[in-house]
Design an enzyme around this catalytic site. Sequence first.
Site, mmCIF file in Angstrom:
data_model
loop_
_atom_site.group_PDB
_atom_site.id
_atom_site.type_symbol
_atom_site.label_atom_id
_atom_site.label_comp_id
_atom_site.label_asym_id
_atom_site.label_seq_id
_atom_site.Cartn_x
_atom_site.Cartn_y
_atom_site.Cartn_z
ATOM 1 C CG HIS A 44 -2.518 -0.965 -5.567
ATOM 2 N ND1 HIS A 44 -3.691 -1.493 -6.054
ATOM 3 C CD2 HIS A 44 -2.054 -1.853 -4.664
ATOM 4 C CE1 HIS A 44 -3.927 -2.640 -5.455
ATOM 5 N NE2 HIS A 44 -2.960 -2.890 -4.608
ATOM 6 C CD GLU A 104 2.019 -3.632 -4.710
ATOM 7 O OE1 GLU A 104 1.645 -4.817 -4.670
ATOM 8 O OE2 GLU A 104 1.477 -2.720 -4.048
ATOM 9 C CG HIS A 105 -1.436 -6.017 -7.914
ATOM 10 N ND1 HIS A 105 -2.451 -6.923 -7.714
ATOM 11 C CD2 HIS A 105 -1.406 -5.249 -6.802
ATOM 12 C CE1 HIS A 105 -3.019 -6.700 -6.533
ATOM 13 N NE2 HIS A 105 -2.409 -5.683 -5.969
#
Lengths: 451, 468
Positions: free
Chosen positions: A72, A75-76
Amino acid sequence: MKRIFAGGLFALSAFASSAVADESAWTPTVFNLDNGMEVVVVPDHRAPVVTHMVWYKVGAVDEAEGKSGIAHLFEHVMFKETDDLAPGEFDSIVSRNGGVSNAFTSWDYTAYFERVAKDQLGTMMALEAERMTDLVINDDPDGPFISERDVVKEERRQRIDNNPGVILQEMVLSELWKGHPYEITIIGNMDEVAALTPADGLAFYKEYYSPENAILVVAGDVTPEEVRVLAEEHYGAIAPTGTAHGVRKWAPVAPLTDTKELVYSDPKVRQPSWSRYYSGTSETRDRELSYALDVGLEVLGGGMTSRLYQSLVEDQKIAINASTYAWTTLHDEGPAIITASPAPGVTLDALETAIMAELEKVLEEGFTDAEVERARNSLAAQAIYARDSQSNMANTFGSTLALGGSIEDVLDYPDAMRAITTEQAIAAVREIFGTDRHYIEAHLLPAEGDS
Amino acid sequence: MKPFDLIIGAALGVGLAACASVETQDELASVADTAPVALVEKSGLDIVVHEGDFAEIQQFTTPGGVSVWLVSEPSIPILSVAMAWEGGEAVDPEGLEGLADAVVYHMNEGAGDLDSLAFQTRMEELNMSFGCSASSDWTSCSASMLTDNADEAMSLVAQAFEAPRFDAGPFARFQREREVSLNTRETNARYLAGRAEAQAIYPDHPYARETSAESIAALTPELAKAHMRKLMVKDSLIVTAVGAITPEELAPMLDAIAASLPESSDLPETPEITFTVDGAFEPVLIDLPQPQSLVRFLAPGLKREDPDFFTAYVVNYTYGGGGFGSRLMESLRVQKGLTYGVYSWLSFDDTYQNWGGSGQTKNESVGEFVEALLVETALIAEEGITAEELADAKAYLTGSYPLAFDSNAKIAGQMMSVRQDELGVDYFDRRNALIEAVTLEDANRVAAEFLQPDRFSFIVVGQPEGLN
């Protein structure tokens, strides 16, 4: 024109024979680029816009020990910097072209998307191709990786730590999936997220981000040929990195072998709730059981007409709500859940006794044909309503393929749902909620001494 | 569970990179004359067709007197119908707060021979949905159905208006549910911030009234039924519809609904709220035991009719309305890592206007968050925005507008808000030109006037540290 997804009790017989007639209007086209990237084109010609998505076959399930949250956080970081794009430039180019972009991470996949006027599709592909190949992650202590780590910690506080009900759910899921890669929540443990480094980010990129590990989904006002030409131009030239392996860490989830009770009290809780999490199933592992369970849980606790709602909320008036549902769309088995919240003055013990009495009665007596027919038709009809949202359709096809499913799984869903029999529905509920099954019971309570 | 429920629903399930909300509250402009494009006469209906840039809107009045905007969209066999009446929770009588809520709650809880369970069961058999809601100023109902059985679905809706039951069982359930929410709202940060805003700015206005144990207990089925006949009347009904249907098919279905509505009613006017720079208040702190605080900031805003409205709208994109690209996000999220999201808005209903915003940060960094926010606010007020920022704002706001019309649901919502605000059927076609017309000089004049830091007041919910 014959409607394919005509719902309702009265349209059933017409349905089966005409199921193919109308599908061409929205049936996707699927093809592969030479580098192994899969392409799905979903037609929707109502407005001159497109939804452009790139799905990577990697999610929180694939994280290494001690690196929870990297899928996650990474992903940022994909929105930050590349060889050709300065930090922030990705977003500003999309916005300047009238587009919106975002991304999401699941246990099973990571997806990036832009929604934009159709004449900007090529530009969006150029941007996604750029960050597929040329992402920059440096170890500058003031650089974007470090500040984004702080952003994710704030995101965790906002999504989880500020919400007692979600804190308890995180505890329960971690118990339910103990020893399985789903055990740690997607956003990661706070301490592990805080310790992630730019080197972790780069290693993750090399291990998973490569065209043969990606699926392109374009939904909207374009033809498959238009998409093929643009996709070959922007993605077709990307060579596989040679470092991505495509091996997933999925594994069957072992059924619970113990029954446990978890209690969480918090001064913010002003209304208690009671839940039981059972070992469930998934569409990928057992599609027939999943669909039958969905129908069965719709009858048991799916809405106001359901058995539990009618008994506990309407007749006995001891609950404010009562429902059942199952997480069946993860790759591996997810929980099947019974949950209820007591009416004022009712204890959780009294609530539990009443719920279990009703459940046992249903398990013994079974369902009627009429209620099962309503439930399966409702679920099938949702597939028609879902077509109104272009991004919804793109998401449905993208997530299904990312889990190893097929376009047919999506197209066949309404028929498969309507084929579930009364016997299958009750058998599924008996299998998952049988009295010999173990479960995790969760009590959410106000803090001691709170009113 | 359908494939995407998990993604949308699971708080644990998904980490969105950002929650860049696109069309949060669509901006609206002044009224202009409507130029009918074509007049079609068929089946006794006068249909004015507006060939708009984003949708072909058919306007007509049914023989029964219902004013309708319809977009025929044949590609999916579904139909959505939305109805709205001016007048909502703000006209609840004193001491009966919650009355409009009680009305809308019961609209799908039984009608005619069908009790609550039978009515809900019938909706399931038809694979349709129908329900109503109330906001401060509006009462609304909507129905979605499959076109194959639209006749039956709309008859059921008509029955709900003609013979709603307001049975004792559902009514007692409504009261139990509301009793619970009286408790849960007390630890809801957004609710607490809203209450603090009301108490600070408009404590005596109807918008500031809340339900209480007493007001919920005072409600009865009879009161609700009588109030329904005041809220839902024929002469103020507006209807929008999108779906696979023609005006000729739709008109009789709507007339069956309108037939049972009273002609008109008298509802009290809601007075305007005056929020000026004199209304700025000292920071309000509300204690809530959680690791992260909610920060809300508020300054006086402007009305939609204000000649500077569109200028303010464009400036707000650069200030804090534009997702990642905004000044607030760039400073507080991207540079400083203080928040997952910070946004600003223009709130501009007829009654109350503000230029405000909101963000969340860990308790320890609230002081830093507010300080950085004030620095950015002072900077935009003093130095304005750049020509490039203005161009970027216009490019996004105009270029992304088609995305607001890419589904039946969105088109229905857009048409309803234009009807409620009486902007004219050609509003969609004019709106981008209004944005393009904003000049840098005006933008900077508006920023200097409206975004002075001392115009802003703060409400913080949590256990903040470092606030002066």
